[in-house]
Design a protein around this motif. Structure first.
Motif, mmCIF file in Angstrom:
data_model
loop_
_atom_site.group_PDB
_atom_site.id
_atom_site.type_symbol
_atom_site.label_atom_id
_atom_site.label_comp_id
_atom_site.label_asym_id
_atom_site.label_seq_id
_atom_site.Cartn_x
_atom_site.Cartn_y
_atom_site.Cartn_z
ATOM 1 N N ILE A 75 0.867 -1.183 0.000
ATOM 2 C CA ILE A 75 0.000 0.000 0.000
ATOM 3 C C ILE A 75 0.897 1.223 0.000
ATOM 4 O O ILE A 75 1.967 1.229 0.615
ATOM 5 N N GLY A 76 0.477 2.274 -0.708
ATOM 6 C CA GLY A 76 1.295 3.475 -0.822
ATOM 7 C C GLY A 76 1.069 4.449 0.318
ATOM 8 O O GLY A 76 0.525 4.103 1.373
ATOM 9 N N ASN A 77 1.458 5.724 0.083
ATOM 10 C CA ASN A 77 1.442 6.718 1.162
ATOM 11 C C ASN A 77 0.689 7.986 0.762
ATOM 12 O O ASN A 77 0.936 9.055 1.311
ATOM 13 N N SER A 78 -0.253 7.874 -0.208
ATOM 14 C CA SER A 78 -1.071 9.033 -0.544
ATOM 15 C C SER A 78 -2.043 9.305 0.601
ATOM 16 O O SER A 78 -2.199 8.497 1.519
ATOM 17 N N SER A 79 -2.713 10.462 0.557
ATOM 18 C CA SER A 79 -3.669 10.786 1.618
ATOM 19 C C SER A 79 -4.783 9.746 1.686
ATOM 20 O O SER A 79 -5.224 9.370 2.783
ATOM 21 N N GLU A 80 -5.256 9.279 0.531
ATOM 22 C CA GLU A 80 -6.294 8.257 0.518
ATOM 23 C C GLU A 80 -5.776 6.953 1.117
ATOM 24 O O GLU A 80 -6.474 6.266 1.870
ATOM 25 N N GLU A 121 5.788 3.051 3.999
ATOM 26 C CA GLU A 121 6.859 3.991 4.311
ATOM 27 C C GLU A 121 8.109 3.733 3.469
ATOM 28 O O GLU A 121 9.224 4.033 3.876
ATOM 29 N N LEU A 122 7.904 3.182 2.274
ATOM 30 C CA LEU A 122 9.029 2.873 1.380
ATOM 31 C C LEU A 122 8.894 3.639 0.072
ATOM 32 O O LEU A 122 7.784 3.959 -0.371
ATOM 33 N N ALA A 123 10.039 3.897 -0.562
ATOM 34 C CA ALA A 123 10.032 4.402 -1.935
ATOM 35 C C ALA A 123 9.756 3.243 -2.890
ATOM 36 O O ALA A 123 9.789 2.072 -2.502
ATOM 37 N N HIS A 124 9.479 3.577 -4.144
ATOM 38 C CA HIS A 124 9.087 2.547 -5.111
ATOM 39 C C HIS A 124 10.146 1.467 -5.251
ATOM 40 O O HIS A 124 9.854 0.267 -5.154
ATOM 41 N N GLU A 125 11.383 1.850 -5.461
ATOM 42 C CA GLU A 125 12.443 0.862 -5.657
ATOM 43 C C GLU A 125 12.711 0.071 -4.376
ATOM 44 O O GLU A 125 13.005 -1.127 -4.413
ATOM 45 N N GLU A 126 12.608 0.745 -3.224
ATOM 46 C CA GLU A 126 12.797 0.038 -1.953
ATOM 47 C C GLU A 126 11.712 -1.011 -1.754
ATOM 48 O O GLU A 126 11.966 -2.112 -1.252
ATOM 49 N N MET A 180 1.095 6.533 -4.341
ATOM 50 C CA MET A 180 2.182 7.470 -4.074
ATOM 51 C C MET A 180 3.142 6.820 -3.079
ATOM 52 O O MET A 180 2.708 6.175 -2.112
ATOM 53 N N ASP A 181 4.461 6.955 -3.317
ATOM 54 C CA ASP A 181 5.412 6.373 -2.370
ATOM 55 C C ASP A 181 5.800 7.401 -1.316
ATOM 56 O O ASP A 181 5.298 8.526 -1.290
ATOM 57 N N ILE A 182 6.686 7.010 -0.422
ATOM 58 C CA ILE A 182 7.057 7.860 0.703
ATOM 59 C C ILE A 182 7.774 9.131 0.247
ATOM 60 O O ILE A 182 7.798 10.139 0.958
ATOM 61 N N ILE A 211 1.585 -2.922 -10.065
ATOM 62 C CA ILE A 211 1.371 -4.334 -9.742
ATOM 63 C C ILE A 211 2.091 -5.248 -10.733
ATOM 64 O O ILE A 211 2.526 -6.346 -10.386
ATOM 65 N N GLU A 212 2.270 -4.794 -11.971
ATOM 66 C CA GLU A 212 3.043 -5.582 -12.925
ATOM 67 C C GLU A 212 4.505 -5.654 -12.492
ATOM 68 O O GLU A 212 5.152 -6.703 -12.619
ATOM 69 N N ASP A 213 5.033 -4.521 -11.959
ATOM 70 C CA ASP A 213 6.405 -4.534 -11.430
ATOM 71 C C ASP A 213 6.518 -5.493 -10.252
ATOM 72 O O ASP A 213 7.519 -6.202 -10.114
ATOM 73 N N VAL A 214 5.496 -5.512 -9.397
ATOM 74 C CA VAL A 214 5.514 -6.386 -8.218
ATOM 75 C C VAL A 214 5.539 -7.849 -8.630
ATOM 76 O O VAL A 214 6.319 -8.656 -8.123
#
Length: 565
Positions: A166-171, A197-202, A223-225, A236-239
């Motif tokens: 899960i990302g870190n956007s307000s939603e 609390e991670l960036a995309h690559e992390e 949105m990432d951190i 999700i394709e990257d994941v």
């Protein structure tokens, strides 16, 4: 910019009775909007009282996130077009997330056009009440986290750790409360790792290091951190590419990316109810029945992902929907076979009629004989065609059976075939006493090869391993890919006394093979666990002993051959 798309529901030339404007927050090709529009159009098409025209507007927030100027200009463009166009909407439909973004622009929207607002957020931080935006709400329950965690434990009971993406956007920050509440009930069974609390690559690096007893539950990643925006359907394709464990998803639009599926929120059903509410608004009916709907989630799975992770359909919840399933030969060609049979039956009936008339009408005997010969030729041709079709069907069935028994990467026999051979060999042992031996061959530190040189190198090692094993067994021995980097070998009429020497030959051949990949030399070794069948032993017991022997070999330092006790 806005991308209006106008199209009729019917190709029949008819007056345009009702106009529908639909506003989405992302681009026109976003999977969420495609599914929403599909469901909405299905319901409108069923209403034969009106001819519906549509104008689709896209805020394109995914391309210009956090850009208030762009959003304001977009709304101004919509207002200008509405004021000056001869095409005037009867109902305005806003999909998930749009109504909250347009709260402060309410005055710029047509005041006399009713709005159907899908999934507005009553927890919005805006100082304008969401109720001021529209009185027609569709509030679906989208929190399906608990059901998906229960599903993971049901389908994969060996799971010990779940990565919640899960990302870190307000939603997404608002969703974290519901996520943590859902996961708290499983703390004694599972370890949870959250990525908010991670960036995309992390995040991708963390997932790539997941243990084999892990699973991934993908919620969304907007949105990432670092504040960088992303499209969840692309992330999700990257994941899926990054991990080597099963991935479950909670949204319908994630299906087809490689995820197994899960208890998913079906956006197409939201689109269907949005259309039903819009029709009720047009008809002047009360729309309160659509508030707090709880019918948009269902168990939906990708058959290809189920096959990849060896999850049987019988384990799935009742009334599950399975997508991307292979079409059977009968489903594809059955109607043609039926037509052929009907044609033959009709021709046969015609022949009988002609023969009957031939006996009654002597003067037409010569003509009838000619017709009879012609018809007999046609029957023979159809019969020959049917025989050819039957032979083709038999050939295709054999090809399908062969394909179902072969591992596509290594071209070795797969688990299904070796299971059948083990059963036959066990029956032979019980009947005649002819013993046999099985060996489990596991590549040592195979994950390091994938991590250091990529999955292409790993695939090359697996194929090379298959070739070495085939070159060093007898013609009647069976070599199969058991799963991952493991191979299961069946040696008929091989005693326990001879098994270790045979295993050592295999281990030695593999360790001495000069592996190279893209100019890099690879050191590849294997650990082998062997077991010879015993009286009153089941196949499961035999495999278990070989697996325990393999485990002992790994503990002893790998590159070992161990004979089971």
């Amino acid at each position: 910019m806005l991308s209006p798309l106008v199209g009729k529901e019917s190709a029949v030339a008819a007056p345009i009775d009702k106009n529908i404007t639909v506003i989405h927050q992302y681009s026109s090709d976003h999977p969420y909007h495609v599914l929403f529009n599909q469901g909405m159009r299905e319901v409108f098409a069923e209403d034969q009282r009106y001819s519906y025209d549509f104008s689709f507007e896209y805020l394109e927030i995914d391309k210009l996130p956090h850009d208030a100027v762009h959003l304001g200009q977009t709304i101004e463009h919509l207002r200008y077009k509405t004021e000056h166009s001869i095409w005037q909407p009867d109902v305005l439909v806003t999909s998930d997330g749009v109504s909250n973004r347009l709260l402060k622009y309410k005055k710029d929207l047509p005041s006399d056009v009713p709005v159907v607002a899908c999934a507005p957020d009553y927890g919005s931080t805006s100082d304008i009440s969401i109720d001021a935006f529209s009185e027609h709400y569709l509030l679906p329950k989208t929190e399906n986290y608990k059901e998906n965690i229960e599903l993971i434990l049901e389908l994969l009971p060996e799971t010990k750790q779940v990565y919640v993406v899960i990302g870190n956007s307000s939603e997404e920050q608002k969703s974290m409360k519901a996520v943590t509440e859902a996961t708290s009930g499983f703390d004694e069974q599972l370890d949870f790792v959250f990525t908010n609390e991670l960036a995309h690559e992390e995040m991708l690096a963390t997932l790539s290091a997941a243990r084999s007893d892990s699973a991934v539950l993908y919620l969304r990643w907007m949105m990432d951190i670092d504040g960088i925006s992303h499209v969840p359907e692309r992330v999700i394709e990257d994941v899926v590419d990054a991990v080597s464990v099963p991935v479950f998803g909670v949204m319908e639009q994630y299906l087809g990316t490689g995820v197994i599926g899960g208890y998913v929120y079906q956006v197409s059903k939201l689109g269907q109810d949005a259309a039903r509410m819009a029709i009720d608004v047009i008809d002047g009916k009360d729309t309160a029945a659509f508030v707090q709907q709880d019918s948009y989630s269902n168990y939906v799975f990708d058959q290809r992902a189920l096959d990849r992770w060896n999850i049987e359909a019988k384990l799935l919840p009742a009334e599950s929907e399975i997508q991307y399933a292979d079409v059977s030969f009968w489903d594809q060609y059955g109607k043609y076979l039926v037509i052929g049979v009907v044609v033959i039956v009709l021709e046969t009936a015609l022949i009988i009629t002609l023969i009957y008339n031939n006996r009654r009408r002597v003067r037409a005997e010569a003509e009838l004989r000619r017709l009879n010969e012609t018809l007999e030729k046609m029957v023979n041709e159809r019969t020959l065609e049917l025989l050819k079709a039957n032979r083709l069907l038999e050939k295709l069935n054999k090809q399908l059976d062969h394909t179902a028994r072969i591992d596509p990467l290594t071209q070795l026999y797969n688990r299904r075939h070796i299971d059948e051979r083990l059963g036959a060999e066990m029956e032979e042992f019980r009947r005649t006493g002819q013993e046999f031996t099985v060996m489990i061959v596991d590549i040592d530190d195979f994950k390091l090869t994938n991590d250091n040189f990529g999955h292409e190198a790993g695939d090359d090692v697996l194929k090379t391993m298959a070739s070495i094993l085939l070159d060093n067994v007898r013609k009647y021995d069976v070599v199969s890919r058991w799963g991952g980097e493991e191979f299961l070998l069946l040696f008929p009429n091989l005693s326990e006394e001879d098994a270790m020497s045979r295993a050592e030959v295999l281990r030695d051949q593999i360790s001495q093979y000069p592996y190279t990949f893209n100019g890099h030399s690879l050191s590849i070794t294997v650990t082998i666990g062997a077991a010879t069948v015993r009286e009153h032993e089941t196949i499961e017991d035999l495999i278990h002993r070989a697996d325990l022997a393999l485990y002992v070999g790994k503990e002893y330092g790998k590159n070992q051959c161990i004979m089971a006790d």
